[in-house]
Scaffold this motif. Structure first.
Motif, PDB file in Angstrom:
ATOM      1  N   VAL A 103       0.884  -1.169   0.000  1.00 46.52           N
ATOM      2  CA  VAL A 103       0.000   0.000   0.000  1.00 46.52           C
ATOM      3  C   VAL A 103       0.919   1.216   0.000  1.00 46.52           C
ATOM      4  CG1 VAL A 103      -1.812   1.285   1.191  1.00 46.52           C
ATOM      5  CG2 VAL A 103      -1.792  -1.220   1.308  1.00 46.52           C
ATOM      6  N   TRP A 104       0.546   2.214  -0.826  1.00 44.89           N
ATOM      7  CA  TRP A 104       1.352   3.431  -0.865  1.00 44.89           C
ATOM      8  C   TRP A 104       0.468   4.664  -0.767  1.00 44.89           C
ATOM      9  CZ3 TRP A 104       2.436   7.525  -4.443  1.00 44.89           C
ATOM     10  CH2 TRP A 104       1.606   7.558  -5.569  1.00 44.89           C
ATOM     11  N   SER A 105       1.098   5.764  -0.402  1.00 39.85           N
ATOM     12  CA  SER A 105       0.441   7.080  -0.410  1.00 39.85           C
ATOM     13  C   SER A 105       1.460   8.114  -0.858  1.00 39.85           C
ATOM     14  CB  SER A 105      -0.110   7.439   0.969  1.00 39.85           C
ATOM     15  OG  SER A 105       0.926   7.730   1.869  1.00 39.85           O
ATOM     16  N   GLU A 106       0.939   9.215  -1.341  1.00 38.79           N
ATOM     17  CA  GLU A 106       1.833  10.294  -1.808  1.00 38.79           C
ATOM     18  C   GLU A 106       2.460  11.045  -0.644  1.00 38.79           C
ATOM     19  OE1 GLU A 106      -0.256  12.666  -4.679  1.00 38.79           O
ATOM     20  OE2 GLU A 106      -0.696  10.926  -5.919  1.00 38.79           O
ATOM     21  N   VAL A 107       1.851  10.985   0.536  1.00 32.46           N
ATOM     22  CA  VAL A 107       2.385  11.698   1.708  1.00 32.46           C
ATOM     23  C   VAL A 107       2.605  10.744   2.871  1.00 32.46           C
ATOM     24  CG1 VAL A 107       1.488  13.966   1.163  1.00 32.46           C
ATOM     25  CG2 VAL A 107       0.061  12.365   2.409  1.00 32.46           C
TER      26      VAL A 107
END
Length: 107
Positions: A103-107
Motif C-alpha cells: 500500500v502506498w500514499s503520496e504523503v
C-alpha cells in the motif's frame, strides 16, 4: 483502497526491459539502473532490480497509517514497515493466503 500499480522484479532489469519493449511495445521512464517505470503498458507499473519474485500488486490510499492498521487488524503479516521512496511512502504485507502486496500514499 484500489489497485493502483503493478511492480515486476528482475535480476536482469536490462533484459526484462528489452523483452517487454520488443514483445509488447512498452516504453519506459528511466529512474536509473535499479528501476524502470512502465510508460504505456495500460496500467501503472515498473520493474525493480532484484531477486525474481511474483509481481507485486500495490494499492493506493490517502492515509497510510490507517491502511496499515486496517490490514493488520484483518490478519496481514507486515513484511516491510512503512518506508519512504521518491514520490511517497509505502509498506508491504502478506495476506493470510500468502500473497505479498503493498500500500502506498503520496504523503
Amino acid at each position: 483502497m484500489k489497485i493502483d500499480y503493478l511492480e515486476f522484479s528482475s535480476p536482469d532489469i536490462a533484459a526484462t526491459k528489452d523483452f517487454f519493449g520488443r514483445a509488447f511495445g512498452w516504453s519506459f521512464n528511466d529512474y536509473g539502473p535499479e528501476y524502470q517505470e512502465l510508460a504505456d503498458a495500460g496500467v501503472s507499473g515498473g520493474i525493480a532490480a532484484g531477486p525474481l519474485a511474483p509481481p507485486l500488486v500495490i494499492l493506493k490510499t490517502d492515509d497510510l497509517e490507517a491502511a496499515l492498521a486496517q490490514v493488520t487488524e484483518a490478519g496481514a503479516e507486515i513484511t516491510r514497515p512503512i518506508f519512504s521512496f521518491p514520490g511517497g511512502r509505502r509498506f508491504q504485507f502478506r495476506e493470510p493466503g500468502g500473497t505479498e502486496m503493498a500500500v502506498w500514499s503520496e504523503v
